[in-house]
Design an enzyme around this catalytic site. Structure first.
Site: not given
Ligand code: AMP
Length: 396
Positions: A237, A9, A88, A177, A382
């Protein structure tokens, strides 16, 4: 036996990795290279419970991957077991609706999607190119965060703005996601037989957070949009708000539109409201010692999460399951309870005692007896999904 997968990743300033064996079931080694691009960067290896750290002289992504190669050369059994590399990738646009074996066309496609993920996709390409250079014999696979949401109907993914923006620029909701949601959907189908024919809500709540509705195994709506800024309030965020605020903020602070957007991405959410931290655990501790700002931030997070769960649920025929996952979803009993308190009108109720005593890292049904929906905690994985996709694509 060649059955291990190196999962990478690669971000702009960090590179996380893991080597999974035994059909993804066993993590042999994992680690992270941090502060890439600076002269303080280093890479950490966690192997058999022991941590070791190597500093990276030039702080480059290439050096980070090279250190993994050097580490492997001193662990030849693992090195010989490597069958492929899974990456990823955050944004696959409309080009990628599933994981793919990487070739030059795929690299070009990932580069093309960079306009919507300018920090992430170029870093992924760097990771892929470096991995090809240093592991020339190994096949590589790209697994996209957006791919699972390519099943959304146009009335869900289009923005109500002039259509030529979609036709000419592909401005639409993509969602993120997706690898986590796909894992949760498959895992739930194992533990709740028939759930792949039902309606499922998932709240992936971590530093980044989103909700997803899954109808008969397919994503039917999700809260994030063209970028991961839309939807829930998150660590830093803001999530969804009136877009006019952007121009008000830039006028009030006399800053550019981009700087105002930066405030919404990096200084808002839990951090902006609490004025303490973006970290849920830190805020829970502050709340427990009486800090009202921390409590307000957490309660806003809960209210907005519930709102976005209800919103995506409009694409389901029935709400048979609700799953909490991600660092916050898996660990914060306070937020799970607060979110479900807002969902009583949907007849979603949890058993407070089971919720409060949920063991860490385990799958658990936390619904109350009178709940119309099964409520679950399911730890996401993941890396496993990426490893399984890689195995399946390199075997063909
Ligand atoms: P993730 O991005 O999925 O790694 O999740 C990170 C978030 O999970 C951070 O806000 C952490 O504070 C939160 N988190 C992790 N463990 C706990 C915990 N035991 N209680 C509350 N929040 C937690």
């Amino acid at each position: 036996m060649k059955d291990s997968i190196l999962v990478i990743n690669c971000g702009s300033s960090s590179l996380k990795f893991a080597i999974l064996a035994n059909a993804g079931q066993e993590t042999l080694v994992e680690g992270i290279a941090d502060r890439l691009g600076t002269d303080e960067s280093s890479i950490t290896f966690k192997f058999k419970g022991q941590k070791s750290e190597v500093s990276l002289e030039d702080g480059s992504h290439k050096n980070a991957v090279n250190q993994i190669k050097i580490w492997l050369s001193s662990h030849p059994i693992i090195e010989r077991s490597l069958a492929g590399i899974g990456h990823r990738v955050v944004h696959g646009g409309e080009t990628f609706s599933k994981s793919v074996l990487i070739d030059q066309d795929v690299i070009a496609g990932i580069k093309q999607c960079s306009q919507f993920a300018p920090l992430h996709n170029p870093a992924h390409v760097k990771g892929i190119e470096v991995a090809f250079e240093l592991f020339p014999g190994l096949p590589q696979v790209a697994v996209f965060d957006t791919a699972f949401h390519q099943t959304l109907a146009p009335e869900q993914y289009l923005y109500p703005i002039p259509m030529h923006f979609y036709r000419e620029h592909h401005f639409r909701k993509y969602g993120f996601h997706g690898t986590s949601y796909r894992y949760i959907s498959q895992r739930l189908a194992h533990i709740a037989k028939g759930s792949d024919q039902q309606g499922v809500l998932v709240a992936h709540l971590g530093n980044g957070a989103s909700t997803c509705a899954i109808n008969q195994g397919k994503s039917s709506d999700t809260s994030m949009g063209i970028t991961p800024l839309e939807g829930l309030m998150m660590g830093t965020r803001s999530g969804s708000l009136d877009p006019s605020l952007l121009s008000f903020i830039s006028q009030a602070e006399n800053i550019s539109f981009e700087s105002a957007l930066d405030i919404l991405n990096k200084q808002s959410g839990l951090l902006g409201v609490s004025e303490i931290s973006n970290d849920c655990r830190t805020l829970e501790e502050a709340m427990e010692s009486g800090d009202q700002r921390a409590k307000l931030a957490l309660d806003m997070f809960a209210a907005r999460t519930a709102k976005h769960l209800a919103s995506v649920a409009t694409t389901l025929i029935s709400i048979d399951h609700l799953v909490f996952t991600g660092g916050i979803g898996e660990n914060s009993s306070y937020l799970r309870q607060a979110i479900c308190n807002h969902l009583k009108a949907l007849n979603i109720r949890i058993d407070s005692e089971v919720n409060d005593n949920a063991p860490r890292g385990e799958t658990l049904n936390i619904s109350a007896k009178d709940s119309h929906t099964n409520v679950w905690i399911i730890p996401t994985n993941e890396e496993l999904m990426i490893a399984l996709d890689t195995i399946s694509l390199i075997q063909h």
